[in-house]
Scaffold this motif. Sequence first.
Motif, PDB file in Angstrom:
ATOM      1  N   GLN A   1       0.768  -1.036  -0.152  1.00 43.98           N
ATOM      2  CA  GLN A   1      -0.039   0.075  -0.024  1.00 43.98           C
ATOM      3  C   GLN A   1       0.829   1.391   0.060  1.00 43.98           C
ATOM      4  O   GLN A   1       0.587   2.197  -0.694  1.00 43.98           O
ATOM      5  CB  GLN A   1      -1.051   0.163   1.101  1.00 43.98           C
ATOM      6  N   ALA A   2       2.043   1.219   0.713  1.00 39.79           N
ATOM      7  CA  ALA A   2       3.051   2.308   0.552  1.00 39.79           C
ATOM      8  C   ALA A   2       3.424   2.733  -0.685  1.00 39.79           C
ATOM      9  O   ALA A   2       3.652   3.613  -1.112  1.00 39.79           O
ATOM     10  CB  ALA A   2       4.077   2.275   1.659  1.00 39.79           C
ATOM     11  N   PHE A   3       3.533   1.463  -1.653  1.00 42.51           N
ATOM     12  CA  PHE A   3       4.192   1.721  -3.086  1.00 42.51           C
ATOM     13  C   PHE A   3       3.018   2.378  -3.713  1.00 42.51           C
ATOM     14  O   PHE A   3       3.014   3.080  -4.633  1.00 42.51           O
ATOM     15  CB  PHE A   3       4.598   0.214  -3.564  1.00 42.51           C
ATOM     16  N   VAL A   4       1.597   1.735  -3.458  1.00 43.12           N
ATOM     17  CA  VAL A   4       0.646   2.184  -4.272  1.00 43.12           C
ATOM     18  C   VAL A   4       0.344   3.414  -4.197  1.00 43.12           C
ATOM     19  O   VAL A   4      -0.102   4.324  -5.002  1.00 43.12           O
ATOM     20  CB  VAL A   4      -0.531   1.173  -4.396  1.00 43.12           C
ATOM     21  N   HIS A   5       0.208   4.031  -2.621  1.00 45.56           N
ATOM     22  CA  HIS A   5      -0.473   5.404  -2.491  1.00 45.56           C
ATOM     23  C   HIS A   5       0.058   6.622  -3.466  1.00 45.56           C
ATOM     24  O   HIS A   5      -0.790   7.256  -3.735  1.00 45.56           O
ATOM     25  CB  HIS A   5       0.110   5.656  -1.031  1.00 45.56           C
ATOM     26  N   PRO A   6       1.240   6.715  -3.717  1.00 43.59           N
ATOM     27  CA  PRO A   6       1.541   8.078  -4.522  1.00 43.59           C
ATOM     28  C   PRO A   6       0.935   8.001  -5.842  1.00 43.59           C
ATOM     29  O   PRO A   6       0.870   9.107  -6.372  1.00 43.59           O
ATOM     30  CB  PRO A   6       2.973   7.782  -4.580  1.00 43.59           C
ATOM     31  N   TYR A   7       0.380   7.056  -6.212  1.00 44.03           N
ATOM     32  CA  TYR A   7      -0.017   6.892  -7.521  1.00 44.03           C
ATOM     33  C   TYR A   7      -1.497   7.085  -7.733  1.00 44.03           C
ATOM     34  O   TYR A   7      -2.101   7.112  -8.757  1.00 44.03           O
ATOM     35  CB  TYR A   7       0.394   5.500  -8.454  1.00 44.03           C
ATOM     36  N   ARG A   8      -2.253   7.143  -6.593  1.00 47.00           N
ATOM     37  CA  ARG A   8      -3.815   7.039  -6.422  1.00 47.00           C
ATOM     38  C   ARG A   8      -4.337   8.274  -7.206  1.00 47.00           C
ATOM     39  O   ARG A   8      -5.496   8.170  -7.410  1.00 47.00           O
ATOM     40  CB  ARG A   8      -4.350   6.829  -5.042  1.00 47.00           C
ATOM     41  N   ASN A   9      -3.594   9.237  -7.239  1.00 45.39           N
ATOM     42  CA  ASN A   9      -4.379  10.656  -7.770  1.00 45.39           C
ATOM     43  C   ASN A   9      -3.898  10.807  -9.127  1.00 45.39           C
ATOM     44  O   ASN A   9      -4.253  11.706  -9.742  1.00 45.39           O
ATOM     45  CB  ASN A   9      -3.521  11.591  -6.963  1.00 45.39           C
ATOM     46  N   GLU A  10      -3.018  10.063  -9.693  1.00 44.42           N
ATOM     47  CA  GLU A  10      -2.794   9.933 -11.256  1.00 44.42           C
ATOM     48  C   GLU A  10      -4.088   9.683 -11.937  1.00 44.42           C
ATOM     49  O   GLU A  10      -4.808   8.930 -11.797  1.00 44.42           O
ATOM     50  CB  GLU A  10      -1.845   9.034 -11.344  1.00 44.42           C
ATOM     51  N   LYS A  11      -4.223  10.558 -13.073  1.00 45.48           N
ATOM     52  CA  LYS A  11      -5.389  10.400 -13.951  1.00 45.48           C
ATOM     53  C   LYS A  11      -5.335   8.904 -14.500  1.00 45.48           C
ATOM     54  O   LYS A  11      -6.501   8.673 -14.932  1.00 45.48           O
ATOM     55  CB  LYS A  11      -5.242  11.474 -14.882  1.00 45.48           C
ATOM     56  N   TRP A  12      -4.530   8.247 -14.734  1.00 40.28           N
ATOM     57  CA  TRP A  12      -4.429   6.847 -15.382  1.00 40.28           C
ATOM     58  C   TRP A  12      -4.918   5.884 -14.318  1.00 40.28           C
ATOM     59  O   TRP A  12      -4.846   4.609 -14.660  1.00 40.28           O
ATOM     60  CB  TRP A  12      -3.106   6.712 -16.251  1.00 40.28           C
ATOM     61  N   PHE A  13      -4.826   6.154 -13.016  1.00 43.82           N
ATOM     62  CA  PHE A  13      -4.654   5.345 -12.102  1.00 43.82           C
ATOM     63  C   PHE A  13      -6.023   4.098 -12.037  1.00 43.82           C
ATOM     64  O   PHE A  13      -6.172   3.158 -11.879  1.00 43.82           O
ATOM     65  CB  PHE A  13      -4.493   5.651 -10.557  1.00 43.82           C
ATOM     66  N   SER A  14      -7.250   5.123 -12.409  1.00 47.42           N
ATOM     67  CA  SER A  14      -8.383   4.177 -12.396  1.00 47.42           C
ATOM     68  C   SER A  14      -8.354   3.086 -13.441  1.00 47.42           C
ATOM     69  O   SER A  14      -9.090   1.813 -13.257  1.00 47.42           O
ATOM     70  CB  SER A  14      -9.522   5.267 -12.797  1.00 47.42           C
ATOM     71  N   TYR A  15      -7.486   3.227 -14.346  1.00 50.19           N
ATOM     72  CA  TYR A  15      -7.456   1.875 -15.397  1.00 50.19           C
ATOM     73  C   TYR A  15      -6.670   0.843 -14.937  1.00 50.19           C
ATOM     74  O   TYR A  15      -6.850  -0.223 -15.372  1.00 50.19           O
ATOM     75  CB  TYR A  15      -6.682   2.333 -16.467  1.00 50.19           C
ATOM     76  N   VAL A  16      -5.877   1.013 -13.998  1.00 43.69           N
ATOM     77  CA  VAL A  16      -5.163   0.024 -13.380  1.00 43.69           C
ATOM     78  C   VAL A  16      -5.118   0.035 -11.940  1.00 43.69           C
ATOM     79  O   VAL A  16      -4.017  -0.456 -10.966  1.00 43.69           O
ATOM     80  CB  VAL A  16      -3.305  -0.148 -13.693  1.00 43.69           C
ATOM     81  N   SER A  17      -6.158   0.366 -11.340  1.00 46.29           N
ATOM     82  CA  SER A  17      -6.199   0.437  -9.752  1.00 46.29           C
ATOM     83  C   SER A  17      -6.065  -0.721  -8.978  1.00 46.29           C
ATOM     84  O   SER A  17      -6.151  -2.018  -9.424  1.00 46.29           O
ATOM     85  CB  SER A  17      -7.751   1.183  -9.551  1.00 46.29           C
ATOM     86  N   GLU A  18      -5.624  -0.544  -7.648  1.00 43.72           N
ATOM     87  CA  GLU A  18      -5.261  -1.505  -6.978  1.00 43.72           C
ATOM     88  C   GLU A  18      -6.209  -1.303  -5.452  1.00 43.72           C
ATOM     89  O   GLU A  18      -6.435  -0.156  -4.998  1.00 43.72           O
ATOM     90  CB  GLU A  18      -4.064  -2.059  -6.448  1.00 43.72           C
ATOM     91  N   PRO A  19      -6.775  -2.469  -4.875  1.00 49.78           N
ATOM     92  CA  PRO A  19      -7.654  -2.145  -3.790  1.00 49.78           C
ATOM     93  C   PRO A  19      -6.835  -1.929  -2.498  1.00 49.78           C
ATOM     94  O   PRO A  19      -5.821  -2.231  -2.339  1.00 49.78           O
ATOM     95  CB  PRO A  19      -8.229  -3.321  -3.663  1.00 49.78           C
ATOM     96  N   ASP A  20      -7.912  -1.138  -1.536  1.00 50.99           N
ATOM     97  CA  ASP A  20      -7.153  -0.802  -0.115  1.00 50.99           C
ATOM     98  C   ASP A  20      -7.008  -1.961   0.438  1.00 50.99           C
ATOM     99  O   ASP A  20      -5.947  -2.062   1.305  1.00 50.99           O
ATOM    100  CB  ASP A  20      -8.097   0.256   0.391  1.00 50.99           C
ATOM    101  N   GLN A  21      -8.115  -2.897   0.596  1.00 49.85           N
ATOM    102  CA  GLN A  21      -7.986  -4.239   1.359  1.00 49.85           C
ATOM    103  C   GLN A  21      -7.652  -5.312   0.521  1.00 49.85           C
ATOM    104  O   GLN A  21      -7.841  -5.607  -0.559  1.00 49.85           O
ATOM    105  CB  GLN A  21      -9.503  -4.413   1.950  1.00 49.85           C
ATOM    106  N   ARG A  22      -6.749  -6.165   1.190  1.00 46.65           N
ATOM    107  CA  ARG A  22      -6.406  -7.269   0.590  1.00 46.65           C
ATOM    108  C   ARG A  22      -7.391  -8.558   1.006  1.00 46.65           C
ATOM    109  O   ARG A  22      -8.174  -8.659   1.934  1.00 46.65           O
ATOM    110  CB  ARG A  22      -4.942  -7.894   1.186  1.00 46.65           C
ATOM    111  N   GLY A  23      -7.410  -9.568   0.046  1.00 48.56           N
ATOM    112  CA  GLY A  23      -8.478 -10.581   0.232  1.00 48.56           C
ATOM    113  C   GLY A  23      -7.795 -11.950  -0.679  1.00 48.56           C
ATOM    114  O   GLY A  23      -6.554 -11.979  -1.060  1.00 48.56           O
ATOM    115  N   TRP A  24      -8.705 -12.801  -0.985  1.00 52.01           N
ATOM    116  CA  TRP A  24      -8.296 -13.945  -1.762  1.00 52.01           C
ATOM    117  C   TRP A  24      -7.848 -13.503  -3.115  1.00 52.01           C
ATOM    118  O   TRP A  24      -6.775 -14.589  -3.512  1.00 52.01           O
ATOM    119  CB  TRP A  24      -9.547 -15.026  -1.873  1.00 52.01           C
TER     120      TRP A  24
END
Length: 542
Positions: free
Chosen positions: A409-432
């Motif tokens: 999540q620390a790796f992902v966080h800086p990219y969440r506001n990038e305009k392209w992030f919605s195309y390749v988003s990763e979730p906040d919570q982990r699961g199966w």
Amino acid sequence: MLRLWIMGLSALLVSAFAGWPSLLGTDQSFSQDWAGELRIGENKHFVQLRLAGDREPSTWTIAFPASGGADIPLSEVSVVRTRVRFAWTDDSGQTSFEGNLSAGLLAGTVRTGKKSGTLQLAPTAKLTAEAEQQLLGYYEMQPGHIVSVLKFPLGPVFSDYTTGRVGVLFPSSQDTFFAGPAFQVPVPIVIRCRLSTDPQANLVALHWNDESGEQIGQKLNQQREEVTFKNGDVVLSGTLVLPSGKGPHPALIRIQGAGPQTRRNAYDGWFAYHGVAYLSFDKRGAGKSTGDWRQAGISELADDVLAAVRFLRQRSDIDPDQIGIEGDSEGGWIAPAVATRDPKIKFVVIWAGPAMDYVPELMNEVEENLKASGLSNDDLGKALEFKRQAFAMLADGAGLSDDAWAKFQAFVHPYRNEKWFSYVSEPDQRGWPQKKLYLMAQIKSSELWRRVKIPVLALYAGKDLNVPAARNVNALTQELTAAGNKDFTIKVFPDANHDGFETTDSMLNGEQMRYLKRLVPGLVNTQITWVLAHVQIHRSGT
């Protein structure tokens, strides 16, 4: 007022349908359900009109199944002779309908705001379990010309293995059915069919009428056997369809695609008709099988298939030296694991199956989807680089513990506001899904393919964004060549999508998918011809 309208409409429809037996057949009871098409401008929607008779008072509702939303109550309902009016309100505002009942169909004009369009509906019936069972099966229209009717969540679906035509059959009574011009497009009606039975002779016939005329097909009396077998503690349940005659028969085992796939298959009776037994089973954790597919990687899923192989080899009606495997989609990763663990596997058939390793294929899919979605230049490059790093971390176990997930999540966080992030988003919570990715990435299927020397047929689709063809074709060609394989055929159908439907567009939504009409020409024939060339059929025990 609404109850009076329903009672009046019921009487009106019974009268209107009395002279139209081609839809209602011998059962001329009032249909409480309708199916049709709503068209407003370029937008087309599959519509179902239902009488909610279990409510008090009874109400009519309209539903749009592709949207997944709840049924919407109708309002302002009125019937004057054959004129019908009603309205409904959804997120886009109020839509009104005004139309006529004619020749058993309800058709008219819709208006919503400043836009107008058309709505056409045909009456449908709810099949009893007995009537459904009577319908389902394979029909021989002429020698070699088979039409199947199989159960799907959408309803009974027919497949014509000669023309490739596929579509939903909408029941208008317990023994009469209709279909429109495309897969799930009920109107205008272009196909009408009915069942006839001869209980004394135990015969069922399908009377089929379309634009080419009438055909009558006899239902095949195929031997279908419910079977179970085990892989350790996992109990796997499936259906084995056997050819006529004593055998021993060659056999084909289906390897399912991704997700909770069940044994449902549109080809089992088709192969059995041609002399090849077919076993399809519920993936572990799906249908009647135990276990959990979400906790299984390529190795575990391959062991399930090997359990099926062992089960068939124990049967006197199956030739133990003529058992092949067919991997669909995700099955392309599993097939080489099966083939390299059991040297007696006769052949491998692949449909839209990856030949690239798990993570590289995921990146292949992401890249082609991003390009098809319009992402380009720097945005495309940045999105792909982010996803490449994210997949690598997950394949190394980023989703297996809280500490590893926090670093991810620390790796992902800086990219969440990038305009392209919605195309390749990763979730906040982990699961199966994160653990599933890790498990699937532990085996390099490319290394396994380099050891496969038995015959291979691999078919790919040119409009496939799930398993894009070009790189997988190149990879499999290189891998099988490196293996020294002398008998492999790789073919791409340029106008096929991931499901084998003929299309010129690789990005279709649910409503657009309904308008596909047939499997791409040559797909079915290529498979059966190749398989029959690689087995020996034993007729009547000879």
